[in-house]
Design a protein around this motif. Structure first.
Motif, PDB file in Angstrom:
ATOM      1  N   PHE A   1     -15.424 -58.249  59.300  1.00 40.05           N
ATOM      2  CA  PHE A   1     -15.180 -57.031  58.332  1.00 40.05           C
ATOM      3  C   PHE A   1     -13.807 -56.557  58.530  1.00 40.05           C
ATOM      4  N   CYS A   2     -13.178 -56.025  59.728  1.00 41.92           N
ATOM      5  CA  CYS A   2     -12.080 -55.648  59.594  1.00 41.92           C
ATOM      6  C   CYS A   2     -10.750 -56.257  59.154  1.00 41.92           C
ATOM      7  N   TYR A   3     -10.755 -57.608  59.782  1.00 38.86           N
ATOM      8  CA  TYR A   3      -9.828 -58.575  59.348  1.00 38.86           C
ATOM      9  C   TYR A   3      -9.774 -59.174  57.927  1.00 38.86           C
ATOM     10  N   ASP A   4     -11.058 -59.482  57.710  1.00 35.24           N
ATOM     11  CA  ASP A   4     -11.288 -60.475  56.462  1.00 35.24           C
ATOM     12  C   ASP A   4     -11.625 -59.469  55.059  1.00 35.24           C
ATOM     13  N   ILE A   5     -12.202 -58.288  55.498  1.00 29.65           N
ATOM     14  CA  ILE A   5     -12.403 -57.495  54.228  1.00 29.65           C
ATOM     15  C   ILE A   5     -11.723 -56.212  54.123  1.00 29.65           C
ATOM     16  N   TYR A   6     -11.549 -55.309  55.194  1.00 24.23           N
ATOM     17  CA  TYR A   6     -11.000 -54.027  55.125  1.00 24.23           C
ATOM     18  C   TYR A   6      -9.511 -54.248  55.218  1.00 24.23           C
ATOM     19  N   LYS A   7      -8.926 -54.878  55.922  1.00 22.84           N
ATOM     20  CA  LYS A   7      -7.419 -54.980  56.394  1.00 22.84           C
ATOM     21  C   LYS A   7      -6.968 -55.972  54.972  1.00 22.84           C
ATOM     22  N   LYS A   8      -7.715 -57.077  54.747  1.00 24.75           N
ATOM     23  CA  LYS A   8      -7.404 -57.902  53.477  1.00 24.75           C
ATOM     24  C   LYS A   8      -7.302 -57.271  52.132  1.00 24.75           C
TER      25      LYS A   8
END
Length: 523
Positions: free
Chosen positions: A357-364
């Motif tokens: 979630f953090c790398y592939d959805i939120y940060k992306k």
């Protein structure tokens, strides 16, 4: 019963204290420290965490229940994993580590585009919440309740006791993942792994010792003579796991699970270097050849004791065997081992889900410039939310006709095969583009749901995996040709500091030969 409670709380507290002590100097405020254990994991720690992330009560209950009902043919789920781990260690892992990946969907953006990455990230999150986490919690609750019989102790219905067990397991498992990140998960997994091997071996060891009148080998011979058909490893075409599935969808599933599944491969991404990562995968392969002693053999022994009396409820057979065989003074320790197995899978998946979630959805897609501190904070919040959803869904999991383990595998096919086909295409087929990849994902997802849960096609679901995999490739190739014929040019990664483990090919070959020998000897 007091000794049981002492054993239970004693071992559980020991794991917690040991983990806290090992992490006392670690910094979890950085994203690398929280999500990748500060790139500090060694081969044995990786292997211990991988095996405990994989083995939980859905295996102890589900696999033993399935072997009780269907025989040793279900061992295929375990021993073929060794071959998949060799493939992952030699072919996939060096590429992923040299690309500096934190998540598997990140590879898809580098190979295809950001939308493909986001779609796969969403599918992974859905697979964690809809399949794995609820089944892990529910099967764990079955085992803990069967050992301590809390429903009788507190005079409440069994269904109510199960809800409380799910809640307690979910809360404790969440604490590991939320406050300690990947490193806390890995260290607690390793210690629980030692407990699982010791505790798990006690069950068949004590049973065979009693059956054989003090001789374990004599006991094994007696169990074999009682039902020799149960020990035939070659599954018949109409069995729950035909031998032919080894050559269609089973190996595809295994390669995905051990080489591309975020909840597993994230441990390797947290390794000190490529050498330690490859060692971790190979050591895990060795353990996978031994694990059937814990999650298959007890089911065969249970048939000797109970015959076919519980064919309609095979997931009850392992807890019944435990209560029949294990001395009461060991109940507490064994329950703690079971709890550790549940926690290890639950907290590992939570950690991986929050990482995705953090790398592939939120940060992306939301905040490309998010700070490490905020990313870690959101990771913890997502873990809490997913834990709440899983705890809510878990009591709704009913007994499946062929057991919880086969239910889990059947549901996993919805996500694993489409994602694996796109990743493998991205690695090996340069002609497939982003449009083709998305077409493959959509087709595979739809095809499997329709053929497995809507229409009665009368084809084993593992064979459907193989058919779907081939069709996905055809769809991806055709769509890529129709909408652009650009051939992908792979970026070269010149990081020579990450050397391969010199023994990886030799050890891999030994594992492959050992797997084949198991089939030769038991066929």
């Amino acid at each position: 019963m007091i000794s049981a409670y002492i054993g239970f709380f004693g071992f559980t507290l020991f794991v917690i204290i040991y983990t806290v002590y090992k992490l006392r100097k670690d910094n979890f405020s950085t994203a690398k420290g929280y999500f990748l254990a500060g790139k500090s994991l060694t081969g044995p720690i990786i292997a211990g965490s991988m095996i405990l992330t994989n083995i939980s009560t859905e295996h102890l209950i589900g696999m033993n229940g399935s072997s009780y009902k269907n025989g040793i043919i279900v061992i295929a789920w375990e021993v073929t994993s060794a071959i998949a781990l060799v493939i992952a260690a030699i072919f996939f892992l060096p590429r992923f580590i040299r690309m500096g990946l934190t998540t598997i969907p990140e590879f898809l953006e580098k190979r295809f585009d950001g939308l493909t990455r986001s779609i796969v990230a969403f599918l992974l999150m859905l697979s964690f919440v809809a399949t794995l986490l609820p089944i892990v919690l529910y099967s764990g609750a079955i085992n803990i309740e069967s050992v301590f019989d809390f429903s009788t102790l507190f005079s409440v219905p069994k269904s109510v006791a199960m809800i409380y067990m799910v809640l307690i397991i979910g809360v404790i498992g969440s604490l590991y993942a939320i406050f300690g990140g990947l490193k806390a998960v890995a260290y607690s997994d390793t210690l629980n792994g030692v407990g699982l091997m010791l505790g798990g071996l006690l069950i068949p060891g004590i049973a065979l010792y009693e059956i054989g009148g003090g001789n374990i080998l004599e006991g094994l011979s007696t169990v074999y003579d009682f039902a020799p058909d149960k020990f035939d490893i070659i599954g018949k075409p109409d069995s729950v796991l035909p031998f032919s599935v080894l050559f269609t969808g089973l190996m595809i599933n295994q390669i995905y699970f051990w080489g591309m599944n975020q909840a597993i491969i994230q441990r390797a991404f947290g390794a000190k270097n490529l050498i330690e990562a490859q060692k971790g995968l190979i050591y895990t392969g060795v353990l996978k050849l031994l694990v059937p002693l814990i999650i298959v053999l007890p089911g065969l022994i249970a048939f000797y004791y109970f015959q076919d009396s519980y064919y309609e409820t095979p997931d009850l057979i392992y807890p019944m065997l435990v209560k029949k065989i294990l001395p009461t003074y060991l109940f507490g320790f064994f329950a703690a081992v079971i709890l550790g197995a549940v926690l290890s899978t639950f907290n590992s998946v939570l950690n991986s889900a929050s990482t995705v979630f953090c790398y592939d959805i939120y940060k992306k897609t939301i905040d490309k410039n998010v700070s490490d501190a905020k990313l870690v904070r959101y990771g913890k919040l997502v873990s809490v939310l997913l834990a709440i959803i899983s705890i809510t869904v878990a009591p709704l999991v009913a007994y499946a006709p062929d057991g919880l383990y086969f239910l889990l595998q059947e549901l996993n096919g919805i996500f694993f095969i489409p994602i694996s086909s796109v990743i493998i295409a991205g690695i090996f087929v340069k002609q497939i583009n982003a449009i083709g990849a998305k077409a493959g994902l959509f087709f595979g997802f739809t095809f499997y749901i329709l053929t497995t849960f809507v229409f009665d096609v009368n084809i084993h679901f593992v064979h459907l995996w193989g058919i779907e995999f081939v069709l996905n490739f055809i769809i991806m190739f055709i769509v890529s040709k129709m909408y652009g014929d650009t051939v992908y040019t792979e970026k070269t990664y010149e990081d020579t500091s990450d050397k391969k483990w010199p023994l990886v090919n030799i050890m891999g070959a030994i594992l492959v030969v050992a797997t084949v020998l198991i089939y030769v000897l038991l066929s």
